[in-house]
Each structure stands twice: as C-alpha cells, then as structure tokens.
Design an enzyme around this catalytic site. Structure first.
Site, PDB file in Angstrom:
ATOM      1  N   GLU A 199    -113.425 -99.928-122.905  1.00  0.00           N
ATOM      2  CA  GLU A 199    -114.210 -98.775-122.435  1.00  0.00           C
ATOM      3  C   GLU A 199    -114.790 -98.126-123.687  1.00  0.00           C
ATOM      4  O   GLU A 199    -115.976 -98.211-123.962  1.00  0.00           O
ATOM      5  CB  GLU A 199    -113.298 -97.804-121.658  1.00  0.00           C
ATOM      6  CG  GLU A 199    -114.004 -96.543-121.170  1.00  0.00           C
ATOM      7  CD  GLU A 199    -113.040 -95.518-120.532  1.00  0.00           C
ATOM      8  OE1 GLU A 199    -111.817 -95.605-120.760  1.00  0.00           O
ATOM      9  OE2 GLU A 199    -113.547 -94.598-119.831  1.00  0.00           O
ATOM     10  N   ASP A 277    -113.730 -94.228-110.788  1.00  0.00           N
ATOM     11  CA  ASP A 277    -112.873 -93.761-111.885  1.00  0.00           C
ATOM     12  C   ASP A 277    -112.268 -92.369-111.606  1.00  0.00           C
ATOM     13  O   ASP A 277    -111.146 -92.280-111.125  1.00  0.00           O
ATOM     14  CB  ASP A 277    -113.657 -93.776-113.210  1.00  0.00           C
ATOM     15  CG  ASP A 277    -112.760 -93.891-114.436  1.00  0.00           C
ATOM     16  OD1 ASP A 277    -111.543 -94.072-114.283  1.00  0.00           O
ATOM     17  OD2 ASP A 277    -113.295 -93.823-115.564  1.00  0.00           O
TER      18      ASP A 277
HETATM   19  N1  ADE Z   1    -107.573 -91.723-117.137  1.00  0.00           N
HETATM   20  C1  ADE Z   1    -108.404 -91.289-116.180  1.00  0.00           C
HETATM   21  N2  ADE Z   1    -109.633 -91.790-116.365  1.00  0.00           N
HETATM   22  C2  ADE Z   1    -109.575 -92.575-117.454  1.00  0.00           C
HETATM   23  C3  ADE Z   1    -110.513 -93.372-118.146  1.00  0.00           C
HETATM   24  N3  ADE Z   1    -111.797 -93.475-117.752  1.00  0.00           N
HETATM   25  N4  ADE Z   1    -110.110 -94.028-119.240  1.00  0.00           N
HETATM   26  C4  ADE Z   1    -108.849 -93.934-119.647  1.00  0.00           C
HETATM   27  N5  ADE Z   1    -107.939 -93.207-119.031  1.00  0.00           N
HETATM   28  C5  ADE Z   1    -108.288 -92.527-117.941  1.00  0.00           C
HETATM   29 ZN    ZN Z   2    -110.035 -95.281-115.386  1.00  0.00          ZN
END
Ligand code: ADE
Ligand code: ZN
Length: 334
Positions: A199, A277
């Site tokens: 990410e 998400d």
């Molecule tokens: N916890 C909640 N959303 C998240 C994300 N996008 N990346 C990492 N941890 C998270």
């Molecule tokens: Zn997440």
C-alpha cells in the site's frame, strides 16, 4: 449511465473492509453520548472536516482515537449492523470483515465483548437479509510480535467465529517478516492468512507476505506494479489483490483516481478486486468506489462484470457458491 446502473444491479462481495473503519460520525456521537465519553469535536461536520489525511499514519491516528468510544458488546453490534445496512443498499451479498482486537483489548475492553457484538450482528444479517460473511482477525503491525502472539492466544475460545488472520496498521518499518512466526502458528491452527502489503510499503513487502506469511490474498498490493517479476508471479498464481480506490486517493497513495493502476493490472491479468477499506473515512462504500473508479478509468460493462466475478472468485466461499454467483452476474442485464 449504464455502467452505474450495472454496478448497482450486480451482486458483489467485499473482501477488504475494517469494521472500525465503518464508524460514521453520527453513530460515534450516539455511542459516545450513552457511554459518557467525550469527543474533541463540536459536531459531526467538525469530525468530517478533520478527515483530511496526508498519508496512512495521519488517518490511523484519528481512526484509533475514534475507536476508543467503543466499550460494550452493544456498541460493536451497532457498528457492525450499520455496516450491513450499507451492504444491503449496495447489493453486497457477501463480505469478509477485518477487525482489530488489539485496538480494543489495549484499552481494557475484553476480546469476547468485541467478538460477541460483531458475531451477533453477522448472524442476524445472514438471517434477516441473506448476507453471508466471514471474520478476519488482524494483528496491528506497529505493535510487537509478542502482542500478536497474545492476541492469537486470546482468540482460541472463539476460533469458530474467526475465518482467517490478517495484518494491518502502519506498514512502513513494519515488514511482514516481523510476524512470520505468529502467522506460522495461526496457519498451523487452520487459519488462512491475508496481509496488507504494497500500500505504502515497497514490493519487497509483497514478496515477504507471499513467501514468509504464505498469504492467500494481498490487501492493497498496488505498489506491486513497480516490480515486473512480482507482477508475473501474481498473474501466474492468480493471487488476488484487494484494491481500495477511494482509500488510495484519500491517503495519497495515488494523486488522482485517473492515475490509478487498477485498470492496467486488470488488463494484464492480475486478479484485482474493488473494496472500500474504511468507508466512513474515505468518502464512500463499495458502490461509490466502483462508480468513481469506473468514471475515472472509463471502465466498461465487461470490466465491471469481471471485477464483480473476481470479488467472489477471491473470496472464502466454496466453489459451488462461487459458481452460483458467476451465473447470477451473467444473467443480469440493464
Ligand atoms: N487499518 C485500517 N485501514 C488500513 C489501511 N488502509 N492500511 C493499513 N491499516 C489499516
Ligand atoms: Zn485496509
């Protein structure tokens, strides 16, 4: 517009949603009020104005602070039920929900309070609305390996309610390798594993999630594109990526949705899926993610059908249930 109508009409599975990330400010104030907890904002508009993130950590700081309002089983039930109401509106017929036990147990809320509230809501959603679900327990990667082992131990009496394990929270500086031993133990207990990787973190973290944590899905994974060998592996293994477009936009993983790489990945054969998400924080639930992405990338009807089929293909449903959903998708025309 036909594509929007199709998005709304097709059944979908959601594979990447944090239950704590569905906490809408209205419910936050209602629960804070009945629990006698104060919120450092005047009203819901002030809370929403604070949702101006510049990276993952700036979001996580607010997200963990908001979760501190949740104290009782009823709070976790209300939170989860409110999410299922949104699933119903968006034609999400199956969802695989993350929860972060350490966010709550660290504040003295018992593990069983959290899981009992979530589980009651899941059973009710299945019964009342026919929405199936799975529950994935995430370890917070900014905390220690020891804390993750402790959490896995606390989960043992509730194993029948937990369908998999995951890894989330601040990615940079917390590589998957930190949790190799915990994941090995959990997998030996029969839990399939997933992990957030790629990410904000580099492609190396995706390699580690695959090789060390032996995950069956990568959550996000958008930075995999920087490594051609990794891309070839994801395609060859049909390793699912649970991509979250509005999250990527709000957390500045991409500068603009029109620059998102989901379409490119889809076209070269990666098993990508669309997910929300933390929808309460990022401006939209599943259909909104689909619609904004489709507009930005000019996705056509065939792309939408593929993405909806992918959502079931990458899920924990059995082959018979998947086949039923593919047929349903093929049979819907708008
Ligand atoms: N916890 C909640 N959303 C998240 C994300 N996008 N990346 C990492 N941890 C998270
Ligand atoms: Zn997440």
């Amino acid at each position: 517009m036909t594509v929007h109508t199709l998005i709304r009409a097709l059944p979908k599975a959601e594979l990447h949603v944090h239950i704590e990330g569905t906490f809408e400010p209205e419910l936050m104030f209602a629960i804070a009020g009945r629990n006698g907890v104060s919120i450092p904002y005047a009203d819901v508009d002030a809370v929403r104005r604070a949702y101006d993130f510049h990276n993952l950590q700036s979001f996580l700081d607010i997200y963990y602070a908001a979760a501190a309002v949740l104290l009782h089983e009823q709070d976790f039930y209300d939170l989860t039920t409110a999410y299922f109401v949104r699933c119903r509106e968006d034609n999400v017929v199956h969802t695989e929900i993350f929860f972060d036990p350490q966010t709550h147990t660290a504040r003295g809320v018992p593990f069983e309070t959290v899981i009992n509230g979530i589980t009651r809501a899941r059973l009710e959603a299945q019964e009342k609305w026919g929405i199936s679900s799975r529950l994935i327990m995430c370890f917070l990667r900014h905390l220690s390996e020891e804390s993750a082992f402790e959490t896995l131990a606390q989960a043992q009496p509730f194993r029948r309610h937990i369908d998999g394990i995951g890894l989330d929270s601040g990615e940079l500086g917390n590589p998957p390798s930190k949790f190799e031993r915990v994941f090995a133990q959990a997998r030996a207990q029969g839990f399939p594993a997933v992990a957030h990787a790629g990410e904000e973190g580099p492609p190396e973290y995706v390699w580690e999630a695959l090789d060390l944590l032996k995950v069956v899905r990568i959550d996000h994974g958008v930075r995999s594109e920087e490594d051609e060998t990794l891309m070839q592996r994801l395609i060859a293994e049909q390793m699912p990526l649970t991509v979250c477009p509005l999250s990527n936009l709000k957390l500045k993983v991409v500068s603009d949705l029109s620059r998102h790489n989901l379409r490119r990945m889809l076209e070269c054969g990666v098993l990508v899926t669309v997910n929300s998400d933390d929808p309460a924080y990022f401006g939209g639930y599943l259909n909104q993610n689909f619609i904004e992405l489709a507009d930005a990338l000019d996705l056509n009807e065939a792309d939408i059908r593929t993405l909806c089929k992918n959502s079931f293909k990458a899920s924990f449903l059995n082959e018979e249930e998947k086949a039923k959903r593919y047929a349903e998708i093929d049979g819907i025309h708008v």
